[in-house]
Design a protein around this motif. Structure first.
Motif, PDB file in Angstrom:
ATOM      1  N   GLY A 198       0.828  -1.176   0.000  1.00  0.00           N
ATOM      2  CA  GLY A 198       0.000   0.000   0.000  1.00  0.00           C
ATOM      3  C   GLY A 198       0.875   1.243   0.000  1.00  0.00           C
ATOM      4  N   HIS A 199       0.419   2.287  -0.701  1.00  0.00           N
ATOM      5  CA  HIS A 199       1.220   3.505  -0.835  1.00  0.00           C
ATOM      6  C   HIS A 199       0.375   4.729  -0.482  1.00  0.00           C
ATOM      7  N   PRO A 200       0.139   4.961   0.814  1.00  0.00           N
ATOM      8  CA  PRO A 200      -0.615   6.160   1.193  1.00  0.00           C
ATOM      9  C   PRO A 200       0.208   7.420   0.942  1.00  0.00           C
ATOM     10  N   THR A 201      -0.420   8.440   0.377  1.00  0.00           N
ATOM     11  CA  THR A 201       0.236   9.728   0.175  1.00  0.00           C
ATOM     12  C   THR A 201      -0.064  10.635   1.358  1.00  0.00           C
ATOM     13  N   ASP A 202       0.630  11.753   1.426  1.00  0.00           N
ATOM     14  CA  ASP A 202       0.366  12.717   2.496  1.00  0.00           C
ATOM     15  C   ASP A 202      -1.055  13.260   2.404  1.00  0.00           C
ATOM     16  N   GLN A 203      -1.540  13.446   1.176  1.00  0.00           N
ATOM     17  CA  GLN A 203      -2.915  13.920   1.014  1.00  0.00           C
ATOM     18  C   GLN A 203      -3.908  12.888   1.521  1.00  0.00           C
ATOM     19  N   LEU A 204      -3.640  11.609   1.244  1.00  0.00           N
ATOM     20  CA  LEU A 204      -4.521  10.550   1.729  1.00  0.00           C
ATOM     21  C   LEU A 204      -4.518  10.510   3.253  1.00  0.00           C
ATOM     22  N   LEU A 205      -3.341  10.636   3.877  1.00  0.00           N
ATOM     23  CA  LEU A 205      -3.261  10.628   5.340  1.00  0.00           C
ATOM     24  C   LEU A 205      -4.025  11.806   5.935  1.00  0.00           C
ATOM     25  N   THR A 206      -3.975  12.937   5.270  1.00  0.00           N
ATOM     26  CA  THR A 206      -4.734  14.104   5.737  1.00  0.00           C
ATOM     27  C   THR A 206      -6.231  13.831   5.694  1.00  0.00           C
ATOM     28  N   GLU A 207      -6.692  13.169   4.634  1.00  0.00           N
ATOM     29  CA  GLU A 207      -8.114  12.858   4.508  1.00  0.00           C
ATOM     30  C   GLU A 207      -8.551  11.834   5.555  1.00  0.00           C
ATOM     31  N   ILE A 208      -7.707  10.843   5.811  1.00  0.00           N
ATOM     32  CA  ILE A 208      -8.033   9.862   6.852  1.00  0.00           C
ATOM     33  C   ILE A 208      -8.129  10.556   8.203  1.00  0.00           C
ATOM     34  N   ASP A 209      -7.176  11.449   8.466  1.00  0.00           N
ATOM     35  CA  ASP A 209      -7.187  12.204   9.711  1.00  0.00           C
ATOM     36  C   ASP A 209      -8.484  12.999   9.853  1.00  0.00           C
ATOM     37  N   SER A 210      -8.920  13.592   8.747  1.00  0.00           N
ATOM     38  CA  SER A 210     -10.159  14.373   8.767  1.00  0.00           C
ATOM     39  C   SER A 210     -11.373  13.492   9.029  1.00  0.00           C
ATOM     40  N   GLU A 211     -11.417  12.332   8.389  1.00  0.00           N
ATOM     41  CA  GLU A 211     -12.565  11.437   8.580  1.00  0.00           C
ATOM     42  C   GLU A 211     -12.629  10.910  10.010  1.00  0.00           C
ATOM     43  N   LEU A 212     -11.490  10.577  10.581  1.00  0.00           N
ATOM     44  CA  LEU A 212     -11.479  10.066  11.949  1.00  0.00           C
ATOM     45  C   LEU A 212     -11.791  11.154  12.976  1.00  0.00           C
ATOM     46  N   SER A 236       2.627  -1.532   4.229  1.00  0.00           N
ATOM     47  CA  SER A 236       2.222  -0.182   3.833  1.00  0.00           C
ATOM     48  C   SER A 236       3.440   0.718   3.917  1.00  0.00           C
ATOM     49  N   ALA A 237       3.720   1.441   2.839  1.00  0.00           N
ATOM     50  CA  ALA A 237       4.868   2.334   2.806  1.00  0.00           C
ATOM     51  C   ALA A 237       4.549   3.636   3.535  1.00  0.00           C
ATOM     52  N   ALA A 238       5.582   4.378   3.849  1.00  0.00           N
ATOM     53  CA  ALA A 238       5.407   5.703   4.432  1.00  0.00           C
ATOM     54  C   ALA A 238       5.162   6.719   3.323  1.00  0.00           C
ATOM     55  N   ALA A 239       4.493   7.807   3.664  1.00  0.00           N
ATOM     56  CA  ALA A 239       4.291   8.899   2.701  1.00  0.00           C
ATOM     57  C   ALA A 239       5.592   9.681   2.535  1.00  0.00           C
ATOM     58  N   ASN A 240       5.597  10.625   1.597  1.00  0.00           N
ATOM     59  CA  ASN A 240       6.809  11.408   1.343  1.00  0.00           C
ATOM     60  C   ASN A 240       7.307  12.137   2.585  1.00  0.00           C
ATOM     61  N   SER A 241       6.387  12.541   3.446  1.00  0.00           N
ATOM     62  CA  SER A 241       6.766  13.259   4.666  1.00  0.00           C
ATOM     63  C   SER A 241       7.330  12.334   5.732  1.00  0.00           C
ATOM     64  N   GLY A 242       7.217  11.037   5.536  1.00  0.00           N
ATOM     65  CA  GLY A 242       7.646  10.067   6.532  1.00  0.00           C
ATOM     66  C   GLY A 242       6.533   9.591   7.434  1.00  0.00           C
ATOM     67  N   THR A 244       3.020   7.716   8.531  1.00  0.00           N
ATOM     68  CA  THR A 244       2.441   6.429   8.168  1.00  0.00           C
ATOM     69  C   THR A 244       0.993   6.345   8.637  1.00  0.00           C
ATOM     70  N   LEU A 245       0.307   5.320   8.167  1.00  0.00           N
ATOM     71  CA  LEU A 245      -1.050   5.060   8.644  1.00  0.00           C
ATOM     72  C   LEU A 245      -1.068   4.843  10.154  1.00  0.00           C
ATOM     73  N   LYS A 246      -0.058   4.175  10.662  1.00  0.00           N
ATOM     74  CA  LYS A 246       0.014   3.917  12.101  1.00  0.00           C
ATOM     75  C   LYS A 246       0.007   5.222  12.887  1.00  0.00           C
ATOM     76  N   ASP A 247       0.733   6.231  12.423  1.00  0.00           N
ATOM     77  CA  ASP A 247       0.776   7.520  13.114  1.00  0.00           C
ATOM     78  C   ASP A 247      -0.618   8.133  13.212  1.00  0.00           C
ATOM     79  N   ILE A 248      -1.370   8.070  12.119  1.00  0.00           N
ATOM     80  CA  ILE A 248      -2.717   8.653  12.108  1.00  0.00           C
ATOM     81  C   ILE A 248      -3.636   7.873  13.033  1.00  0.00           C
ATOM     82  N   PHE A 249      -3.565   6.553  12.965  1.00  0.00           N
ATOM     83  CA  PHE A 249      -4.449   5.725  13.787  1.00  0.00           C
ATOM     84  C   PHE A 249      -4.195   5.955  15.279  1.00  0.00           C
ATOM     85  N   LEU A 250      -2.923   6.051  15.668  1.00  0.00           N
ATOM     86  CA  LEU A 250      -2.606   6.260  17.079  1.00  0.00           C
ATOM     87  C   LEU A 250      -3.112   7.605  17.578  1.00  0.00           C
TER      88      LEU A 250
END
Length: 721
Positions: A198-212, A236-242, A244-250
């Motif tokens: 899986g390759h989440p981007t920084d934009q995707l992580l931002t959207e997940i953060d918003s939904e949660l 799952s790979a890290a985004a360009n900023s470093g 990860t999905l784990k960071d958002i979930f925590l």
């Protein structure tokens, strides 16, 4: 060693800066947010169904046929609030499983089967969420293009859920349960096998953060948050900023992340506990040694305003493809429990899911301990509870508790359970009151719970035995080594360190002996002679060194990476290059997915070839010494000064050594190992030829021929003494 460090420094400087690569996202900024209100009993209990890795295939029609025959009636019996299908809806493979791209016929079958399942289940279509997996993305060059069949045939697309992130809130009279679905497949769908992560981007992580965060201001009702996706976090790979999905979930105190992808190839114990720790250990970025990441602190703050603990469980489930697996996940007053069902032998008449007390292997470690120590749970709610789904009326449900301390299971409690939900229920919840304080124990796996349900036809169904702990203590959950490789290793972070470690080792093997040979004046030992044997063939030594540099500096393969207009891409150890980005620079994609090509070639072909070549040279040196000693002759180049003759006796006086050297058995073993290397390499090349529609002589001649030719040359040059 200085030369080695210089080479590695050059390699590191040549590594692309992924932060500079243009970030692409298929996300829809207007993500779908839906609400589902559940009415009727049981109160504050919601359950959903998860299915994963269906792999509908034109070559294996039984997968779709069994799905249609079993899943529809089973969903009708279970009556879930949601049905989550976490990726790999179709197989996308040729009959020999080597060419991986999308086949529209499989998607037509998927759509028809799902329509039939929805009809037979009696559920509304909007309760179904089907995510894209890597198999649904093989060879897809762009979203909504000619080969993106997911965008035409999936349920999500039919219902207008076009974003990468879709959330749905299941609401009852007591709480909200937020489900957030994540599609982190590649923006450019490479063909397999280099489409694995899986390759989440920084934009995707931002959207997940918003939904949660959408219910963060909710103060009247508790919120339980669950996320679902296709890829485990280890894949799952890290985004360009470093990030990860784990960071958002925590950050959002998620209860669980449920996923698929790994099937049961690595075991059935693919579960992982995550929590935020104050100890910033570098190792945690790369691996986690055990499934249960234990909390080493203590619970001291019991105030109402204490912050929520940052932890969650990751639960991967088995596949439909081979194991015909289905999962029922229940949220009972905020407590999560699940049961995995095996339909390989057909549909089930009755399914039992205990919801309290919780399985002590899968409790949230800190939260459960906090609730017990701070007495934040009403003691009256400490009843034994279980959901029972059945096609026939249930006449008896019995709870049994066993004590494991005597060394075997000793029955210590047997209690009948009564139906708690009532006549207007969505399902049957059975409850039994008990003296829970009698089972407080410092051991989290001393007591085990099992529920037995008997229907009107006399058929008995037993739940799986589960350890429990009313103290809120977590039982140990250990991985096997292969489960650790699948779930415990963060491969996106390990990819480059493993490559640089390989180059450090191989350059040391090639360069240090050369340095010893040129810097040491006295021929003091046989080891010096063995080094001279290998380095005495300059073209062989130089050829291997040049090939290692080639792998760092030039493309390995040219192939049909996506299903488009025949345009080919090329692969280096940095990733695939499909086309130039807008500023005319190379854009590398598919890291660390390409490790399935890079690691086998480096560790099963290149490194063994170098070691076997060294061993062949050493064997020839030993054989030469044996012949010289046996014939009584000496050569100036092989005389050891100041010898006392003991070395000669050691070489010639041992009969077993003479027999071994005379027959050259060591060489014969090395030749067998060389054949295994040849077979491994050419089999890998055959797979790559089929996967990317290549010609080995035109599209990757250096990769396909270099090591076999160098190893064959080593065999030939060490044949004669």
């Amino acid at each position: 060693m200085g030369m080695v460090l210089l080479i590695l420094s050059f390699c590191c400087l040549s590594t692309p800066s992924f932060a500079a690569i243009e970030e692409r996202s298929r996300s829809n900024p207007q993500n779908q947010r839906e609400m589902i209100e559940v009415n009727g009993g049981p109160e504050d209990v919601v359950w959903v169904v998860q299915l994963s890795d269906l792999h509908f295939s034109v070559h294996h029609p039984e997968r779709a046929r069994h799905f249609k025959d079993i899943v529809g009636p089973s969903l009708s019996m279970i009556n879930p609030s949601l049905v989550l299908i976490t990726g790999d809806l179709t197989d996308g493979k040729s009959k020999d499983s080597l060419t991986m791209k999308e086949y529209e016929a499989e998607w037509v079958v998927y759509k028809k089967v799902m329509e039939d399942v929805i009809k037979r289940s009696g559920l509304n279509k909007n309760l179904f969420y089907d995510l894209r997996g890597n198999h649904d993305n093989f060879g897809v060059p762009k979203l909504d293009g000619l080969f993106d069949f997911y965008s035409r045939y999936s349920i999500n697309t039919q219902l207008g859920r076009s974003g990468q992130v879709n959330s749905v809130t299941v609401e009852n009279a007591v709480r909200k349960i937020l489900f957030v679905g994540v599609d982190s497949t590649m923006s450019v769908g490479l063909r397999g096998p280099t489409n694995l992560f899986g390759h989440p981007t920084d934009q995707l992580l931002t959207e997940i953060d918003s939904e949660l965060s959408q219910w963060s201001s909710e103060s009247t009702r508790p919120i339980t948050k669950i996320s679902f996706g296709h890829y485990p976090l280890s894949f799952s790979a890290a985004a360009n900023s470093g990030k990860t999905l784990k960071d958002i979930f925590l950050n959002h105190s998620l209860s669980a992340y449920i996923c698929g992808h790994l099937h049961t190839a690595f075991g059935k114990n693919l579960k992982r506990h995550h929590h935020l720790t104050d100890k910033h250990l570098t190792s945690q970025k790369f691996y986690q040694l055990n499934a249960h990441q234990r909390f080493s602190g203590s619970i001291e703050n019991c105030s109402n305003g204490r912050p929520a603990f940052k932890e969650f469980w990751e639960w991967e489930m088995g596949d439909w493809k081979k194991n015909r697996a289905m999962r029922i996940l229940a949220v009972d007053r905020g407590f999560l429990s699940f049961v995995d069902i095996d339909f390989k032998l057909g549909a089930k008449k009755t399914i039992v899911l205990p919801t309290f007390p919780l399985d002590s292997r899968f409790m949230l470690t800190m939260s459960s301990s906090d609730q017990y120590k701070c007495q934040s749970i009403d003691p009256s709610s400490y009843a034994i509870r279980a959901l029972v789904f059945s096609v026939s009326p249930i006449v008896s449900v019995v709870a049994r508790i066993y004590d494991l301390r005597p060394g075997n299971l000793l029955l210590v409690l047997e209690s009948s359970m009564r139906n708690h939900a009532g006549s207007f229920s969505r399902g049957d919840l059975y409850v039994a009151l008990w003296n829970y304080t009698a089972f407080e124990d410092p051991s989290p796996d001393r007591f085990w719970l099992q529920i037995e349900a008997t229907d009107i036809g006399g058929r008995s169904t037993l739940s799986e035995l589960r350890p429990f702990s009313v103290n809120g203590l977590s039982a140990k959950l250990s991985w096997t080594w292969i489960e650790f490789l699948a779930m415990g290793c963060q491969w996106s972070a390990l990819y480059y360190p493993i490559i640089w470690s390989f180059y450090l080792a191989t350059f040391s093997i090639l360069i240090i002996p050369k340095f010893i040979l040129t810097s040491t004046r006295k021929h003091c030992c046989n080891y010096k002679n063995f080094i001279a044997e290998f380095n005495g063939v300059p073209l062989l030594w130089l050829g291997m060194l040049i090939y290692l540099f080639y792998l760092l500096l030039f493309p390995w393969l040219w192939g049909q990476v996506v299903t488009d207009d025949g345009e080919m891409g090329f692969m280096t150890y940095k990733g695939w290059v499909v086309k130039l980005n807008k500023i005319g620079k190379l854009e590398f994609i598919g890291v660390p997915d390409i490790m399935v090509v890079v690691f086998p070639h480096l560790f099963f072909v290149v490194l063994p070839s170098i070691l076997v070549t060294l061993a062949l040279a050493a064997e020839r040196g030993m054989y030469r010494e044996h012949l010289l000693c046996f014939s009584g002759k000496k050569e100036d180049d092989h005389v050891v000064e100041n010898t006392t003759g003991s070395q000669s006796r050691d070489s010639c006086g041992n009969a077993k050594s003479k027999l071994c050297l005379g027959k050259r058995w060591v060489r014969n073993i090395l030749l067998l190992i060389s054949l295994a290397i040849f077979w491994t390499h050419f089999e890998s090349c055959r797979v790559l030829v089929k996967a990317y529609e290549m010609n080995p002589l035109l599209h990757f001649p250096v990769y396909s021929l270099s090591m076999p030719l160098l190893l064959a040359s080593a065999i030939y040059r060490t044949w004669r003494v």
